[in-house]
Design an enzyme around this catalytic site. Sequence first.
Site, PDB file in Angstrom:
ATOM      1  N   THR A 124      -6.038  -5.197  -7.792  1.00  0.00           N
ATOM      2  CA  THR A 124      -6.566  -5.160  -9.486  1.00  0.00           C
ATOM      3  C   THR A 124      -4.943  -4.800  -9.952  1.00  0.00           C
ATOM      4  O   THR A 124      -4.277  -3.696  -9.723  1.00  0.00           O
ATOM      5  CB  THR A 124      -7.235  -3.767  -9.692  1.00  0.00           C
ATOM      6  OG1 THR A 124      -8.412  -3.653  -8.799  1.00  0.00           O
ATOM      7  CG2 THR A 124      -7.415  -3.638 -11.058  1.00  0.00           C
ATOM      8  N   ALA A 144      -1.880   7.316  -2.403  1.00  0.00           N
ATOM      9  CA  ALA A 144      -1.018   7.204  -1.474  1.00  0.00           C
ATOM     10  C   ALA A 144       0.188   6.226  -1.509  1.00  0.00           C
ATOM     11  O   ALA A 144       1.334   6.214  -1.208  1.00  0.00           O
ATOM     12  CB  ALA A 144      -1.783   6.681  -0.189  1.00  0.00           C
ATOM     13  N   GLY A 175      -1.252  -1.833  -2.435  1.00  0.00           N
ATOM     14  CA  GLY A 175      -2.210  -0.690  -3.024  1.00  0.00           C
ATOM     15  C   GLY A 175      -1.509   0.180  -4.173  1.00  0.00           C
ATOM     16  O   GLY A 175      -0.468  -0.015  -4.388  1.00  0.00           O
ATOM     17  N   LYS A 211      -6.023  15.340  -4.037  1.00  0.00           N
ATOM     18  CA  LYS A 211      -4.649  15.538  -4.307  1.00  0.00           C
ATOM     19  C   LYS A 211      -4.327  15.546  -5.892  1.00  0.00           C
ATOM     20  O   LYS A 211      -3.314  16.310  -6.115  1.00  0.00           O
ATOM     21  CB  LYS A 211      -3.887  14.347  -3.521  1.00  0.00           C
ATOM     22  CG  LYS A 211      -4.030  14.394  -2.155  1.00  0.00           C
ATOM     23  CD  LYS A 211      -3.114  13.473  -1.392  1.00  0.00           C
ATOM     24  CE  LYS A 211      -3.463  13.626   0.127  1.00  0.00           C
ATOM     25  NZ  LYS A 211      -2.671  12.738   0.736  1.00  0.00           N
ATOM     26  N   SER A 248     -10.509  15.782  10.386  1.00  0.00           N
ATOM     27  CA  SER A 248      -9.131  16.180  10.157  1.00  0.00           C
ATOM     28  C   SER A 248      -8.246  16.588  11.197  1.00  0.00           C
ATOM     29  O   SER A 248      -8.686  17.259  12.091  1.00  0.00           O
ATOM     30  CB  SER A 248      -8.824  17.236   9.025  1.00  0.00           C
ATOM     31  OG  SER A 248      -7.664  17.866   9.035  1.00  0.00           O
ATOM     32  N   GLY A 298      -3.150   3.360  -5.541  1.00  0.00           N
ATOM     33  CA  GLY A 298      -3.734   4.442  -5.479  1.00  0.00           C
ATOM     34  C   GLY A 298      -2.952   5.580  -5.392  1.00  0.00           C
ATOM     35  O   GLY A 298      -1.269   5.367  -5.478  1.00  0.00           O
ATOM     36  N   TYR A 306      -4.730   5.625  10.546  1.00  0.00           N
ATOM     37  CA  TYR A 306      -4.282   5.777  11.803  1.00  0.00           C
ATOM     38  C   TYR A 306      -5.441   5.847  12.758  1.00  0.00           C
ATOM     39  O   TYR A 306      -5.346   6.275  13.987  1.00  0.00           O
ATOM     40  CB  TYR A 306      -3.613   7.152  12.049  1.00  0.00           C
ATOM     41  CG  TYR A 306      -4.129   8.337  11.294  1.00  0.00           C
ATOM     42  CD1 TYR A 306      -5.033   8.912  11.948  1.00  0.00           C
ATOM     43  CD2 TYR A 306      -3.801   8.722  10.195  1.00  0.00           C
ATOM     44  CE1 TYR A 306      -5.380  10.269  11.316  1.00  0.00           C
ATOM     45  CE2 TYR A 306      -4.300   9.669   9.535  1.00  0.00           C
ATOM     46  CZ  TYR A 306      -5.121  10.634  10.150  1.00  0.00           C
ATOM     47  OH  TYR A 306      -5.786  11.566   9.462  1.00  0.00           O
ATOM     48  N   ASP A 363       4.021  14.076   1.564  1.00  0.00           N
ATOM     49  CA  ASP A 363       3.736  12.939   1.972  1.00  0.00           C
ATOM     50  C   ASP A 363       4.923  11.914   2.383  1.00  0.00           C
ATOM     51  O   ASP A 363       4.953  11.083   3.155  1.00  0.00           O
ATOM     52  CB  ASP A 363       2.433  11.840   1.227  1.00  0.00           C
ATOM     53  CG  ASP A 363       1.175  12.593   1.727  1.00  0.00           C
ATOM     54  OD1 ASP A 363       0.969  13.301   2.719  1.00  0.00           O
ATOM     55  OD2 ASP A 363       0.202  12.350   0.758  1.00  0.00           O
ATOM     56  N   THR A 416      -6.144  17.126   0.929  1.00  0.00           N
ATOM     57  CA  THR A 416      -6.447  15.684   1.468  1.00  0.00           C
ATOM     58  C   THR A 416      -7.421  15.143   0.530  1.00  0.00           C
ATOM     59  O   THR A 416      -7.896  15.926  -0.781  1.00  0.00           O
ATOM     60  CB  THR A 416      -6.619  15.346   2.868  1.00  0.00           C
ATOM     61  OG1 THR A 416      -6.962  13.978   3.232  1.00  0.00           O
ATOM     62  CG2 THR A 416      -8.139  16.185   3.411  1.00  0.00           C
TER      63      THR A 416
HETATM   64  P1  NDP Z   1      -7.173   5.429  -3.075  1.00  0.00           P
HETATM   65  O1  NDP Z   1      -8.552   5.122  -3.216  1.00  0.00           O
HETATM   66  O2  NDP Z   1      -6.485   6.049  -4.280  1.00  0.00           O
HETATM   67  O3  NDP Z   1      -6.619   3.769  -3.498  1.00  0.00           O
HETATM   68  C1  NDP Z   1      -7.047   2.811  -2.483  1.00  0.00           C
HETATM   69  C2  NDP Z   1      -6.126   1.382  -2.732  1.00  0.00           C
HETATM   70  O4  NDP Z   1      -6.818   0.556  -1.847  1.00  0.00           O
HETATM   71  C3  NDP Z   1      -6.320   0.651  -4.112  1.00  0.00           C
HETATM   72  O5  NDP Z   1      -5.175   0.299  -4.477  1.00  0.00           O
HETATM   73  C4  NDP Z   1      -7.329  -0.436  -3.985  1.00  0.00           C
HETATM   74  O6  NDP Z   1      -7.238  -1.425  -4.866  1.00  0.00           O
HETATM   75  C5  NDP Z   1      -7.181  -0.684  -2.620  1.00  0.00           C
HETATM   76  N1  NDP Z   1      -8.239  -1.507  -1.942  1.00  0.00           N
HETATM   77  C6  NDP Z   1      -9.367  -0.757  -1.501  1.00  0.00           C
HETATM   78  N2  NDP Z   1     -10.037  -1.596  -0.763  1.00  0.00           N
HETATM   79  C7  NDP Z   1      -9.381  -2.664  -0.821  1.00  0.00           C
HETATM   80  C8  NDP Z   1      -9.725  -4.320  -0.304  1.00  0.00           C
HETATM   81  N3  NDP Z   1     -10.850  -4.208   0.331  1.00  0.00           N
HETATM   82  N4  NDP Z   1      -8.806  -5.114  -0.396  1.00  0.00           N
HETATM   83  C9  NDP Z   1      -7.668  -4.988  -1.041  1.00  0.00           C
HETATM   84  N5  NDP Z   1      -7.193  -3.717  -1.640  1.00  0.00           N
HETATM   85  C10 NDP Z   1      -8.288  -2.479  -1.230  1.00  0.00           C
HETATM   86  O7  NDP Z   1      -6.917   5.931  -1.858  1.00  0.00           O
HETATM   87  P2  NDP Z   1      -5.474   6.475  -1.204  1.00  0.00           P
HETATM   88  O8  NDP Z   1      -4.037   5.841  -1.930  1.00  0.00           O
HETATM   89  O9  NDP Z   1      -5.478   8.088  -1.426  1.00  0.00           O
HETATM   90  O10 NDP Z   1      -5.323   6.292   0.189  1.00  0.00           O
HETATM   91  C11 NDP Z   1      -5.097   5.034   0.828  1.00  0.00           C
HETATM   92  C12 NDP Z   1      -4.938   5.086   2.325  1.00  0.00           C
HETATM   93  O11 NDP Z   1      -3.961   5.751   2.612  1.00  0.00           O
HETATM   94  C13 NDP Z   1      -6.361   5.438   2.830  1.00  0.00           C
HETATM   95  O12 NDP Z   1      -6.647   4.740   3.973  1.00  0.00           O
HETATM   96  C14 NDP Z   1      -5.728   6.883   3.403  1.00  0.00           C
HETATM   97  O13 NDP Z   1      -6.337   7.206   4.332  1.00  0.00           O
HETATM   98  C15 NDP Z   1      -4.248   6.626   3.628  1.00  0.00           C
HETATM   99  N6  NDP Z   1      -3.316   7.558   3.919  1.00  0.00           N
HETATM  100  C16 NDP Z   1      -2.838   8.078   4.977  1.00  0.00           C
HETATM  101  C17 NDP Z   1      -1.920   9.331   5.132  1.00  0.00           C
HETATM  102  C18 NDP Z   1      -1.304   9.445   6.436  1.00  0.00           C
HETATM  103  O14 NDP Z   1      -0.936  10.661   6.569  1.00  0.00           O
HETATM  104  N7  NDP Z   1      -1.293   8.647   7.420  1.00  0.00           N
HETATM  105  C19 NDP Z   1      -1.741   9.932   3.841  1.00  0.00           C
HETATM  106  C20 NDP Z   1      -2.421   9.462   2.754  1.00  0.00           C
HETATM  107  C21 NDP Z   1      -3.342   8.522   2.759  1.00  0.00           C
HETATM  108  P3  NDP Z   1      -7.713  -1.397  -6.306  1.00  0.00           P
HETATM  109  O15 NDP Z   1      -7.136  -0.749  -7.219  1.00  0.00           O
HETATM  110  O16 NDP Z   1      -7.960  -2.989  -6.586  1.00  0.00           O
HETATM  111  O17 NDP Z   1      -9.189  -0.503  -6.127  1.00  0.00           O
END
Ligand code: NDP
Length: 278
Positions: free
Chosen positions: A159, A138, A134, A71, A20, A136, A221, A108, A67
């Site tokens: 998905t 974020a 995405g 969350k 972190s 998820g 990042y 965020d 984090t």
């Molecule tokens: P989640 O695990 O909740 O969601 C991950 C998402 O990525 C899902 O939609 C998943 O799709 C998709 N995914 C994963 N692998 C692949 C792939 N190979 N190809 C296509 N899609 C893919 O993660 P978060 O939402 O919590 O975080 C997402 C990113 O954001 C992370 O890298 C995190 O570090 C970054 N982040 C950065 C922040 C910042 O301050 N800069 C703050 C918060 C997050 P599926 O639904 O199909 O599985």
Amino acid sequence: MTITGSTPVAGVVGWPITHSLSPLLHNAWLAEAGLPGVYVAMGIDPARFPAFIESLRGGTLKGLNVTLPYKGQALIAAHRASRRANLAGAANLLVFQPDGTIFADNTDGEGLMAAFADQAPGFDPAAGPAVILGAGGAARGAAVAFLEAGAEVRVVNRTLSKARELADELGCLAYGLDQAADAFTDANALVNATSAALGGAVLDVPLAATPKTTVVMDMVYKPLMTPFLLEAQTLGRRTVDGLGMLIGQAKPSFTAFFGTEPPETVDVRALALKTLEP
Ligand code: NDP
């Protein structure tokens, strides 16, 4: 700074947590402002998270940033939450009130918008559709931020059912990855909120289908210049990096913990960049 019995303590909780950058940011601001306070990283394993949060009620700590992977659980653990945290379904900030209650917030989205404002001067989030890659936590936060700013939001996810779920709940449009080119048409902003890069995968989307004016952002990042941003820059798009978002979400968190805005006189981005150098 001398640490005394009355030094305010705040921190960040996650698992794993040693990577972190938040302690670096907050402690640099504290030192620059000459404020008493200390900010530490806490790695809590999943089985102990609820008990850990419960034990902090009453103000042992001023508060915590939250984090991965906590969350969602953090929002559930709180007694009250901001509208933006409820909409995002997640909290990255818990404030421990003296009366024993916990307040949850989500900064965020504010961090995301601050990054766009800093790195793409003149960018207007309401000027056109925002495409979020995405579905998820974020992605959800980013979708909320753009919806609140008045934009149409298009969620593109590997998905499709998850994109649909998010879109139905928040009131936006859903696309599968194979429909990304359709979603990219007339995009004002494109945000990569997937964790594809963390698993070493290359996100294969047709960036060239975005208009030249699209501002492209990657939440990842490490590295700062991701392959996704590099391709966008090669295509001549303006880009915004994930470090800007991290710093942007940390600023209102600092104010919540220590009661004052962080000083602008220390370049925390430069400090963070030193640690990101290979
Ligand atoms: P989640 O695990 O909740 O969601 C991950 C998402 O990525 C899902 O939609 C998943 O799709 C998709 N995914 C994963 N692998 C692949 C792939 N190979 N190809 C296509 N899609 C893919 O993660 P978060 O939402 O919590 O975080 C997402 C990113 O954001 C992370 O890298 C995190 O570090 C970054 N982040 C950065 C922040 C910042 O301050 N800069 C703050 C918060 C997050 P599926 O639904 O199909 O599985």
